[in-house]
Motif scaffolding. Structure first.
Motif, PDB file in Angstrom:
ATOM      1  N   ASN A 185       0.847  -1.193   0.000  1.00  0.00           N
ATOM      2  CA  ASN A 185       0.000   0.000   0.000  1.00  0.00           C
ATOM      3  C   ASN A 185       0.882   1.243   0.000  1.00  0.00           C
ATOM      4  O   ASN A 185       2.113   1.155  -0.083  1.00  0.00           O
ATOM      5  N   ARG A 186       0.275   2.400   0.107  1.00  0.00           N
ATOM      6  CA  ARG A 186       1.044   3.643   0.015  1.00  0.00           C
ATOM      7  C   ARG A 186       1.946   3.879   1.216  1.00  0.00           C
ATOM      8  O   ARG A 186       2.841   4.717   1.170  1.00  0.00           O
ATOM      9  N   GLN A 187       1.703   3.140   2.295  1.00  0.00           N
ATOM     10  CA  GLN A 187       2.568   3.216   3.479  1.00  0.00           C
ATOM     11  C   GLN A 187       3.718   2.224   3.408  1.00  0.00           C
ATOM     12  O   GLN A 187       4.565   2.164   4.304  1.00  0.00           O
ATOM     13  N   VAL A 198      -5.877  -4.317  -3.523  1.00  0.00           N
ATOM     14  CA  VAL A 198      -5.970  -2.887  -3.228  1.00  0.00           C
ATOM     15  C   VAL A 198      -6.284  -2.721  -1.752  1.00  0.00           C
ATOM     16  O   VAL A 198      -7.207  -3.368  -1.225  1.00  0.00           O
ATOM     17  N   ASP A 199      -5.526  -1.860  -1.083  1.00  0.00           N
ATOM     18  CA  ASP A 199      -5.794  -1.544   0.313  1.00  0.00           C
ATOM     19  C   ASP A 199      -7.197  -0.954   0.428  1.00  0.00           C
ATOM     20  O   ASP A 199      -7.590  -0.083  -0.357  1.00  0.00           O
ATOM     21  N   GLU A 223      -7.639   2.677   0.413  1.00  0.00           N
ATOM     22  CA  GLU A 223      -7.322   3.349  -0.845  1.00  0.00           C
ATOM     23  C   GLU A 223      -8.311   2.991  -1.950  1.00  0.00           C
ATOM     24  O   GLU A 223      -8.212   3.502  -3.067  1.00  0.00           O
ATOM     25  N   GLU A 259     -10.690   5.844  -3.669  1.00  0.00           N
ATOM     26  CA  GLU A 259      -9.946   6.733  -4.556  1.00  0.00           C
ATOM     27  C   GLU A 259      -9.565   6.034  -5.845  1.00  0.00           C
ATOM     28  O   GLU A 259      -9.644   6.615  -6.938  1.00  0.00           O
ATOM     29  N   ARG A 260      -9.169   4.747  -5.738  1.00  0.00           N
ATOM     30  CA  ARG A 260      -8.803   3.980  -6.933  1.00  0.00           C
ATOM     31  C   ARG A 260     -10.021   3.772  -7.839  1.00  0.00           C
ATOM     32  O   ARG A 260      -9.909   3.806  -9.073  1.00  0.00           O
ATOM     33  N   GLU A 298     -10.580   7.065  -9.639  1.00  0.00           N
ATOM     34  CA  GLU A 298      -9.565   7.240 -10.676  1.00  0.00           C
ATOM     35  C   GLU A 298      -9.903   6.428 -11.921  1.00  0.00           C
ATOM     36  O   GLU A 298      -9.766   6.903 -13.057  1.00  0.00           O
TER      37      GLU A 298
END
Length: 343
Positions: free
Chosen positions: A15-17, A142-143, A146, A149-150, A153
């Motif tokens: 994930n982004r973290q 996918v987290d 998140e 938002e995905r 997008e």
């Protein structure tokens, strides 16, 4: 030379973290050769113990070159991983202890589905907190934090982010398809299932992680964690299960060769070879069972656990009295001898 319980190089999703969501190990190894371990340890500064070590594309390329004279398959894999745009990891397990990280947990699930170990042949204690609950989509894991938002997008690009499931476990076939199997609905087989060669899983069949069949066999019902079905001989080879087989914890519910668990039936005890459980009958360890002789006369009433693992038994429910009955091809005297020895 160093020794390891297991070793694997993987590519996965974070994930982004930077937290791991899942890892794909194309060629996990069990008890890898010592010279292979030594070559890897020197390049990764491996200091021992169970470790998941993040590696760069450059390190993957260096490992590929170092392993070329030792293991061509692993060298070729690392050459491919060196081209990856996704994060890479080398997971080394010196012992089969409880996993402590997501890469370790995924490696052990891979060992099961690659048929390198059998159900309850590897320590999975505490695995659930190590497996993040994620959305499994047409773009991979996918987290959940998140996901919204995905999805937005994707819509803004005129695309659709399809969510197949929200779960800790992915489907096995996204990671490995064992040789010689038929699976009607791949979503019903979790990573960590052991699906033996010659196994057919029908549309309503389900196999959980840490469970499975040695094969050949046919699965039309639910095989839950802790259950392992032996080889069979039904219709040219196969143990047919149409009901529910329940295990769990540290208990293995083994099913012997040539067994038939009828539709909507289930068991909570191990079965010996050539056992039959009639449709609609659920047997737990504490179920009271009436033993019948060859003349259908009552011999003794016992709890089902006392019959665990015995061969050539037929379990049925008396349609008039409702009592659970058991018949055997053995004489009543032989059966009593078996029960006294078991007690």
């Amino acid at each position: 030379m160093s020794t390891l319980f297991s070793l694997a190089f993987g590519v996965g999703t974070q994930n982004r973290q930077g937290n791991w969501l899942e890892i794909f190990y194309a060629q996990p190894l069990l008890n890898p050769a010592g010279e292979l371990v030594d070559a890897i340890a020197s390049l990764l500064n491996y200091s021992g113990g169970n470790q998941a070590i993040a590696i760069t594309n450059t390190q993957a390329s260096q490992l590929a070159e170092a392993l070329k004279p030792l293991n061509t398959a692993q060298s070729a894999l690392l050459t491919r991983l060196a081209e990856s745009h996704r994060p890479l990891v080398a997971t080394l397990l010196v012992e089969d202890s409880a996993p402590t990280s997501t890469p370790e947990a995924y490696l052990k699930l891979h060992l099961l589905s690659h048929r390198l170990v059998k159900p309850h042949g590897v320590n999975l204690s505490g695995i659930f907190p190590l497996l993040p609950n994620v959305a499994w989509t047409n773009e991979g894991a996918v987290d959940l934090a998140e996901l919204a938002e995905r999805q937005l997008e994707a819509r803004l690009k005129g695309e659709l982010l399809e969510v197949f499931s929200v779960d800790k476990f992915p489907k096995m076939t996204d990671y490995v398809v064992p040789a010689g199997v038929r699976i009607a609905d791949t979503a019903r087989i979790r990573l960590g299932a052991y699906v033996g060669e010659g196994t057919t899983v029908m549309h309503e069949g389900f196999i959980n992680f840490n469970a499975g069949t040695e094969g050949p066999g046919m699965i039309e019902g639910r095989v839950s964690a802790g259950v392992f079905i032996g080889k069979g001989s039904d219709l040219g080879g196969g143990c047919s299960t149409m009901g529910t087989l329940s295990g769990g914890g540290n208990i293995v519910i083994a099913v012997g060769e040539g067994c038939l668990i009828g539709a909507n039936a289930g068991i909570g005890i191990p079965l010996g070879d050539r056992n039959t459980v009639e449709a609609g009958l659920y047997i737990t360890a504490g179920t009271k069972v009436h033993l019948l002789d060859e003349h259908n006369q009552l011999v003794k009433a016992v709890k089902a656990r006392e019959l665990a693992g015995q061969p050539d038994l037929l379990f049925r429910r008396n349609s008039l009295s409702g009592a659970v009955e058991c018949k055997t091809h053995k004489s009543a005297i032989e059966l009593n001898e078996v029960l006294h020895a078991h007690n």
